[in-house]
Design a protein around this motif. Structure first.
Motif, PDB file in Angstrom:
ATOM      1  N   GLY A   1      10.102  68.443 112.083  1.00 44.02           N
ATOM      2  CA  GLY A   1       9.783  67.496 111.967  1.00 44.02           C
ATOM      3  C   GLY A   1       9.083  66.325 110.333  1.00 44.02           C
ATOM      4  N   ALA A   2       8.167  67.227 109.736  1.00 40.77           N
ATOM      5  CA  ALA A   2       8.184  67.565 108.975  1.00 40.77           C
ATOM      6  C   ALA A   2       8.880  67.624 107.685  1.00 40.77           C
ATOM      7  CB  ALA A   2       6.611  67.921 108.268  1.00 40.77           C
ATOM      8  N   SER A   3       9.263  66.626 106.771  1.00 39.24           N
ATOM      9  CA  SER A   3       9.937  67.328 105.478  1.00 39.24           C
ATOM     10  C   SER A   3       9.330  67.090 104.559  1.00 39.24           C
ATOM     11  CB  SER A   3      11.292  65.923 106.092  1.00 39.24           C
ATOM     12  OG  SER A   3      10.109  64.543 104.993  1.00 39.24           O
ATOM     13  N   HIS A   4       7.650  66.681 104.432  1.00 43.74           N
ATOM     14  CA  HIS A   4       6.910  66.768 103.249  1.00 43.74           C
ATOM     15  C   HIS A   4       5.987  68.019 103.887  1.00 43.74           C
ATOM     16  CE1 HIS A   4       5.553  64.647 106.838  1.00 43.74           C
ATOM     17  NE2 HIS A   4       4.326  64.645 106.485  1.00 43.74           N
ATOM     18  N   MET A   5       6.146  68.798 104.369  1.00 47.16           N
ATOM     19  CA  MET A   5       5.615  70.084 104.604  1.00 47.16           C
ATOM     20  C   MET A   5       6.020  71.427 104.021  1.00 47.16           C
ATOM     21  SD  MET A   5       4.901  72.867 107.818  1.00 47.16           S
ATOM     22  CE  MET A   5       6.749  73.185 108.197  1.00 47.16           C
TER      23      MET A   5
ATOM     24  N   ARG B   1      -6.929  79.221 105.618  1.00 46.82           N
ATOM     25  CA  ARG B   1      -6.494  80.142 107.072  1.00 46.82           C
ATOM     26  C   ARG B   1      -6.940  79.158 107.964  1.00 46.82           C
ATOM     27  NH1 ARG B   1     -10.342  81.713 103.515  1.00 46.82           N
ATOM     28  NH2 ARG B   1      -9.301  83.699 101.869  1.00 46.82           N
ATOM     29  N   THR B   2      -6.690  77.417 108.106  1.00 42.56           N
ATOM     30  CA  THR B   2      -6.999  77.444 109.078  1.00 42.56           C
ATOM     31  C   THR B   2      -6.033  75.641 109.627  1.00 42.56           C
ATOM     32  OG1 THR B   2      -9.012  76.090 108.420  1.00 42.56           O
ATOM     33  CG2 THR B   2     -10.004  77.690 109.677  1.00 42.56           C
ATOM     34  N   GLY B   3      -5.366  75.779 108.544  1.00 44.70           N
ATOM     35  CA  GLY B   3      -4.575  74.540 108.677  1.00 44.70           C
ATOM     36  C   GLY B   3      -3.887  73.994 107.577  1.00 44.70           C
ATOM     37  N   ALA B   4      -3.808  73.400 107.155  1.00 42.36           N
ATOM     38  CA  ALA B   4      -2.850  72.501 105.875  1.00 42.36           C
ATOM     39  C   ALA B   4      -4.084  72.101 104.778  1.00 42.36           C
ATOM     40  CB  ALA B   4      -1.855  71.126 106.169  1.00 42.36           C
ATOM     41  N   ILE B   5      -2.762  72.387 103.481  1.00 38.21           N
ATOM     42  CA  ILE B   5      -3.615  71.874 102.351  1.00 38.21           C
ATOM     43  C   ILE B   5      -3.078  70.580 102.321  1.00 38.21           C
ATOM     44  CG2 ILE B   5      -4.373  72.360  99.989  1.00 38.21           C
ATOM     45  CD1 ILE B   5      -5.413  74.213 101.402  1.00 38.21           C
TER      46      ILE B   5
ATOM     47  N   GLY C   1       2.875  76.980 128.353  1.00 39.42           N
ATOM     48  CA  GLY C   1       3.222  78.007 128.605  1.00 39.42           C
ATOM     49  C   GLY C   1       2.677  79.516 127.911  1.00 39.42           C
ATOM     50  N   THR C   2       2.954  79.658 126.544  1.00 44.81           N
ATOM     51  CA  THR C   2       3.302  80.424 125.811  1.00 44.81           C
ATOM     52  C   THR C   2       1.520  80.343 124.888  1.00 44.81           C
ATOM     53  OG1 THR C   2       4.133  79.723 123.586  1.00 44.81           O
ATOM     54  CG2 THR C   2       5.632  80.441 125.580  1.00 44.81           C
ATOM     55  N   LYS C   3       1.469  81.793 123.857  1.00 42.76           N
ATOM     56  CA  LYS C   3       0.022  81.303 123.156  1.00 42.76           C
ATOM     57  C   LYS C   3       0.748  81.230 121.854  1.00 42.76           C
ATOM     58  CE  LYS C   3      -2.783  84.285 125.914  1.00 42.76           C
ATOM     59  NZ  LYS C   3      -3.857  84.996 125.798  1.00 42.76           N
ATOM     60  N   VAL C   4       1.780  80.824 121.389  1.00 41.93           N
ATOM     61  CA  VAL C   4       2.640  80.283 120.355  1.00 41.93           C
ATOM     62  C   VAL C   4       2.840  78.434 119.674  1.00 41.93           C
ATOM     63  CG1 VAL C   4       5.246  80.384 119.037  1.00 41.93           C
ATOM     64  CG2 VAL C   4       4.377  81.440 121.110  1.00 41.93           C
ATOM     65  N   ARG C   5       2.569  78.597 118.334  1.00 40.03           N
ATOM     66  CA  ARG C   5       2.124  76.880 118.506  1.00 40.03           C
ATOM     67  C   ARG C   5       3.718  77.140 117.175  1.00 40.03           C
ATOM     68  NH1 ARG C   5      -2.691  75.069 117.619  1.00 40.03           N
ATOM     69  NH2 ARG C   5      -3.976  76.305 117.957  1.00 40.03           N
ATOM     70  N   PHE C   6       4.057  76.147 117.190  1.00 41.01           N
ATOM     71  CA  PHE C   6       5.029  75.532 116.570  1.00 41.01           C
ATOM     72  C   PHE C   6       5.155  73.515 115.418  1.00 41.01           C
ATOM     73  CE2 PHE C   6       5.915  73.026 120.458  1.00 41.01           C
ATOM     74  CZ  PHE C   6       6.376  71.726 120.586  1.00 41.01           C
ATOM     75  N   HIS C   7       5.412  73.841 114.472  1.00 39.23           N
ATOM     76  CA  HIS C   7       5.953  72.884 114.120  1.00 39.23           C
ATOM     77  C   HIS C   7       7.493  72.003 113.647  1.00 39.23           C
ATOM     78  CE1 HIS C   7       1.912  73.530 112.421  1.00 39.23           C
ATOM     79  NE2 HIS C   7       1.477  75.268 112.692  1.00 39.23           N
TER      80      HIS C   7
ATOM     81  N   MET D   1      -0.391  78.009 109.516  1.00 40.33           N
ATOM     82  CA  MET D   1       0.389  77.391 110.283  1.00 40.33           C
ATOM     83  C   MET D   1       0.095  78.488 111.729  1.00 40.33           C
ATOM     84  SD  MET D   1       4.362  78.310 109.932  1.00 40.33           S
ATOM     85  CE  MET D   1       5.201  76.680 109.278  1.00 40.33           C
ATOM     86  N   ALA D   2      -0.583  79.912 111.757  1.00 39.59           N
ATOM     87  CA  ALA D   2      -0.908  80.389 112.813  1.00 39.59           C
ATOM     88  C   ALA D   2      -1.966  79.781 113.764  1.00 39.59           C
ATOM     89  CB  ALA D   2      -0.748  81.942 112.661  1.00 39.59           C
ATOM     90  N   ALA D   3      -2.873  79.176 113.038  1.00 39.42           N
ATOM     91  CA  ALA D   3      -4.096  78.024 113.649  1.00 39.42           C
ATOM     92  C   ALA D   3      -3.612  77.102 113.650  1.00 39.42           C
ATOM     93  CB  ALA D   3      -4.898  78.844 112.774  1.00 39.42           C
ATOM     94  N   CYS D   4      -2.775  76.170 113.035  1.00 38.48           N
ATOM     95  CA  CYS D   4      -3.166  75.019 113.689  1.00 38.48           C
ATOM     96  C   CYS D   4      -1.553  74.629 114.276  1.00 38.48           C
ATOM     97  CB  CYS D   4      -2.455  73.779 112.612  1.00 38.48           C
ATOM     98  SG  CYS D   4      -1.593  73.964 111.297  1.00 38.48           S
ATOM     99  N   GLY D   5      -1.468  73.641 115.056  1.00 35.79           N
ATOM    100  CA  GLY D   5       0.465  72.838 115.401  1.00 35.79           C
ATOM    101  C   GLY D   5       0.028  73.152 117.018  1.00 35.79           C
ATOM    102  N   ASP D   6       1.487  71.948 117.566  1.00 37.92           N
ATOM    103  CA  ASP D   6       1.492  72.412 118.500  1.00 37.92           C
ATOM    104  C   ASP D   6       1.819  73.332 119.655  1.00 37.92           C
ATOM    105  OD1 ASP D   6       1.161  69.451 118.689  1.00 37.92           O
ATOM    106  OD2 ASP D   6       3.613  69.203 117.984  1.00 37.92           O
TER     107      ASP D   6
END
Length: 94
Positions: free
Chosen positions: A59-63, A16-20, A51-57, A42-47
């Motif tokens: 470049g991680a081929s192991h995701m 709920r808060t990040g990756a396993i 100027g937004t409230k949007v997170r993104f991920h 995904m909505a709870a972590c990342g860059d």
């Protein structure tokens, strides 16, 4: 490459808060690592996109992204990836 064992490093509830994080050992003794994300995690972590409230991920081929998660889903997904011959591309060696 065939999976010998799968070890889930984090409590499933933490999705709920990040990756396993997951460790995989192959039948050749190779140790590999990947992480699973759900939409909620995904909505709870990342860059943040500036100027937004949007997170993104990126470049991680192991995701590995799944719509829901449990121990059996993690194991089934990894076995399916292994069956397709993609385990090495979807995990990193450690």
């Amino acid at each position: 490459m065939n999976i010998e064992s799968i070890e889930i490093e984090d409590p499933i509830e933490s999705h709920r808060t990040g990756a396993i994080e997951v460790s995989v050992t192959t039948n050749t003794g190779d140790k590999r690592w990947c992480f699973f994300l759900t939409p909620e995690g995904m909505a709870a972590c990342g860059d943040w996109i500036g100027g937004t409230k949007v997170r993104f991920h990126y470049g991680a081929s192991h995701m590995i992204f799944v719509s829901e998660i449990s121990e059996s889903i993690i194991k089934a997904a990894l076995r399916d990836i292994d069956k397709q011959g993609m385990l090495e591309k979807c995990t990193i060696s450690y």
